[in-house]
Design an enzyme around this catalytic site. Structure first.
Site, PDB file in Angstrom:
ATOM      1  N   ASP A  11      -5.448  -3.768  -2.772  1.00 10.48           N
ATOM      2  CA  ASP A  11      -4.303  -3.633  -1.806  1.00 10.48           C
ATOM      3  C   ASP A  11      -3.901  -4.831  -1.133  1.00 10.48           C
ATOM      4  O   ASP A  11      -4.562  -5.498  -0.726  1.00 10.48           O
ATOM      5  CB  ASP A  11      -5.105  -2.839  -0.711  1.00 10.48           C
ATOM      6  N   SER A  68       0.541  -1.385  -0.052  1.00  8.17           N
ATOM      7  CA  SER A  68      -0.158  -0.132   0.069  1.00  8.17           C
ATOM      8  C   SER A  68       0.915   1.245  -0.200  1.00  8.17           C
ATOM      9  O   SER A  68       1.608   1.419  -0.905  1.00  8.17           O
ATOM     10  CB  SER A  68      -1.097  -0.169   1.002  1.00  8.17           C
TER      11      SER A  68
END
Length: 745
Positions: free
Chosen positions: A210, A64
């Site tokens: 993610d 991320s």
């Protein structure tokens, strides 16, 4: 510069670094950076400490926001450079895929003003389709591209100054995906794509989101890369306590926290006695608190300094660290400091838009030397065609040199899409104007770029319209158009006029038109059409007279439009012109004066202009509107109106009507948001001055009859259009409060 050349450089540098490392008999250091949104700024503080104490990083992996920092550091950017890049970008803009109004085509600007709410919903193959995310990630990719520069596709991320890996999640089976080659921007974005908020990234047949759901602190990844010792930086958030679970959003956030914390705990368990876990104090900071990023960098430094005695075990002598740093910079120049011209432009077009249209907007030819800014601008121009879910462009090493690859993917909820518009204008007394509008646009008719658009408007104005728009050439410079509509609307007369003594009037009308036109670039359009219209007027609420009269007309109309405004109602820059000349052959009958049908031939002249400029937070807007007829007598075939907010403020909307109109106005707004209130969404304090009037008969037109008015207001831009709370006053003594939300009529 070919792939083999780059590979040779990278292997030579890797060998040099390995030799230096063996000479010093040091272990390989791996850095694992966790995800956490805005809290990722703390990673930069940790990097600053590593650089200050000559601690090398041999492998790096991130998830991320950790992937974002890892990607920049792997390219050879220093901690100070990463700090400058991060703090120069508006990460909040990464959660908006809106195309700036001034970048849209003239036709799309006019449609957007009427239907500013993009539903991301369409109709295809007999079923409704929806976007796979609230946002498609176009602006997020722009942020990453502006951060990393013009990096070509990389055969192996081991070839970069620091070998790097990015962790993503396969949305179909929640499997961990470690990205180690290919498009660097795409790999970084896949790891940063929050599911639901952003559409997944399609890569190698998988839908990626993610990586925090499967591995939010990739210790295992850097160990697999070959790290002997691991420095892990944890910026994850603890789970919420009972008192903090107060809404459905808190509960959903808690469920997400279960996954990220579980994966973090699993990675912490992999740390060995010689490894180091750094946990900056980021309590109270949310993943989207990007305005707090500057203050998190010192916190990262402070947390790293708590472990400095352990970290210094991996420090290099000044000379050795200088060689390590120099090797990274030489490798960095291989990837970032190339100026070779592109030898080809390759299209990977997965949309209904023709390649020629995309190439025309791209404005890149073989032989051009492209900078990061030029590639970014080219991508923005293509995306502004408003037909795509995602657009990307990147360099690859072809056989004869660098090639520019342009990837376009059409809206997955298209090509037939819905849009909406909403308007509420209330004078906080008795007059409420309301409109709820919807439009369905069917794209790519006959595989030639045609559009069939159907619009429905409900409220103060009830309207049903359909339009066929057909480009005549691949570049859509010339077009044919056909239109038909039926409409019913009411006007509120402010005062009874001898020639037209009615307080409230309803007009019903229908029209058809055929024509064609020319698009001049993106901002101007010339259109010639032949129109037929017929209509009726009724008195509303009258006990004596119902039907007021009938009319019909036919004739040509020639219109020229030009539009570069950045906003429709409260712009800060640009201009909008619209001029139209019509010749009407008409017949009308006014029932209230017992007159026979009268035939007339006359010209109608219309001109509207808006211009805006700004100096810092100060915006200045000028307005002009003019309509007149060559007809001397009263005719029902053409009426116009005036009245309402910024349209002779103080009067209720459309409360003055006639056949001839003049309106001049000036508007000033001051942006209160950033400098005064420190907020990110635009909030304005404004004032206006207006002068104008309308007349039924040409002989009555006199500048001495001008009405002067003005207003004070507070306004803002919203997801459904502009909004304002205002007070207007006219020199006639009329005044009104206004609550305005949504599109302009």
């Amino acid at each position: 510069m070919g792939t083999l050349w780059r590979l040779g450089w990278s292997m030579a540098l890797a060998l040099a670094l390995t030799t230096a490392g063996l000479a010093q008999e040091r272990p390989k250091v791996g850095l694992a950076l966790s995800g956490g949104g805005a809290k990722g700024a703390a990673h930069v503080g940790v990097l600053k400490v590593l650089e200050e104490y000559n601690i090398p990083v041999d492998y790096i992996a991130g998830t991320s926001m950790g992937a974002y920092v890892a990607g920049l550091y792997a390219l050879g950017y220093s901690a100070d450079q990463i700090e400058a890049i991060m703090l120069s970008l508006d990460f909040n803009s990464g959660f908006s895929d809106d195309i700036p109004r001034e970048d849209l085509s003239y036709r799309d600007k006019q449609h957007y003003d009427s239907y500013p709410i993009e539903l991301k919903m369409g109709f295809r193959d007999g079923e409704l389709r929806f976007a796979r995310g609230a946002l498609q990630g176009q602006t997020m990719s722009s942020l990453i591209r502006r951060s990393i520069g013009t990096v070509p596709e990389v055969p192996s991320f081991d070839m970069l100054p620091i070998p790097v890996r990015f962790v993503a999640t396969d949305l179909t089976d929640r499997g961990e995906v470690v990205l180690d080659s290919g498009n660097l921007l795409e790999a970084m974005q896949a790891s940063m794509t929050v599911p639901g908020a952003l559409a997944p990234i399609e890569r190698d047949g998988r839908l990626l989101v993610d990586g925090g759901m499967v591995n939010n602190m990739p210790v295992s990844v850097v160990k697999d890369m070959g790290a002997d010792v691991v420095i892990a930086v944890d910026i994850g958030a603890p789970l919420k306590g009972k008192d903090d679970l107060n809404s459905v959003f808190d509960v959903l956030d808690q469920l997400s926290g279960y996954l990220t914390n579980l994966s973090r705990d699993q990675q912490v368990a992999l740390l060995e006695p010689g490894d180091i876990l750094i946990q900056p104090n980021i309590d109270g900071i949310g993943t989207s608190d990007f305005e707090a990023m500057p203050g998190l960098i010192p916190e990262g430094k402070r947390a790293a300094m708590e472990h400095i005695s352990d970290l210094r075990r991996w420090s290099l002598a000044d000379d050795a660290y200088r060689d390590y740093h120099l090797a990274k910079q030489v490798n960095r120049s291989v990837w970032l400091e190339t100026e070779a011209p592109v030898v080809a432009v390759r299209m990977e077009n997965q949309s209904w838009v023709k390649d020629d249209v995309i190439r025309d907007v791209l404005q890149v030819e073989p032989g051009d030397v492209l900078t990061e800014r030029e590639i970014e601008d080219a991508v923005a121009r293509i995306y502004s065609l408003n037909q795509f879910e995602r657009v990307d462009a990147f360099l690859v090493d072809g056989r004869d040199g660098p090639e520019l690859v342009v990837q376009t993917r059409g809206k997955n909820w298209g090509p037939n899409v819905f849009d909406m518009g909403l308007r509420i204008e209330d004078n906080l007394d008795r007059e409420l104007d309301l409109s709820l509008d919807a439009a369905l646009t069917v794209n790519n008719l006959f595989n030639a770029g045609g559009q069939w658009r159907t619009e429905a408007n409900l409220g103060t104005v009830n309207r049903l319209a359909t339009e066929w728009y057909q480009p005549m050439d691949d570049l859509q410079s010339f077009y044919l158009i056909g239109m038909a509509d039926i409409e019913s609307k009411e006007w509120n007369a402010f005062e009874q006029i001898e020639e037209f003594p009615f307080v409230r009037i309803e007009q019903t009308r229908s029209s058809v038109a055929l024509g064609g036109g020319i698009n001049f670039g993106r901002n101007a359009q010339l259109q010639l059409a032949y129109r037929y219209e017929d209509g009726k007027y009724h008195s509303v609420g009258s006990n004596t007279i119902g039907r007021l009269g009938d009319y019909w007309f036919y004739g040509p109309e020639l219109g020229l439009g030009f539009d570069t405004l950045d906003q429709s109602m409260f712009p800060s820059k640009g201009q909008r012109w619209f001029a139209q000349i019509s010749h009407l052959n008409s017949s009308s009958k006014a029932a209230f004066i017992d007159a026979p049908w009268e035939r007339d031939n006359f010209w109608v002249y219309e001109l509207d202009w808006t211009g805006a400029t700004h100096f810092g937070a100060h915006n200045f807007i000028g307005k002009l509107s003019f309509e007149t007829l060559s007809e001397d007598e009263l005719t029902l075939a053409h009426f116009t109106s005036i009245g309402g907010f910024l349209n002779l403020s103080g009067f209720s909307k459309d409360s003055l009507f006639g056949s001839h109109k003049v309106l001049l106005g000036g508007v000033y707004t001051y942006d209160l948001s950033r400098e005064v209130l420190g907020i990110t969404w635009p909030l304005f304090l404004g004032a206006s001055f207006e002068a104008g009037n309308v007349w039924l008969l040409q002989d009555d037109v006199s500048l001495g009859d001008l009405i002067y008015a003005g207003s004070l207001f507070v306004s803002m831009e919203t997801a459904i259009g502009p909004a304002a709370l205002a007070f207007g006053q006219a020199d006639t003594g009329d005044s009104s409060f206004y609550l305005f939300i949504g599109k302009q009529f």
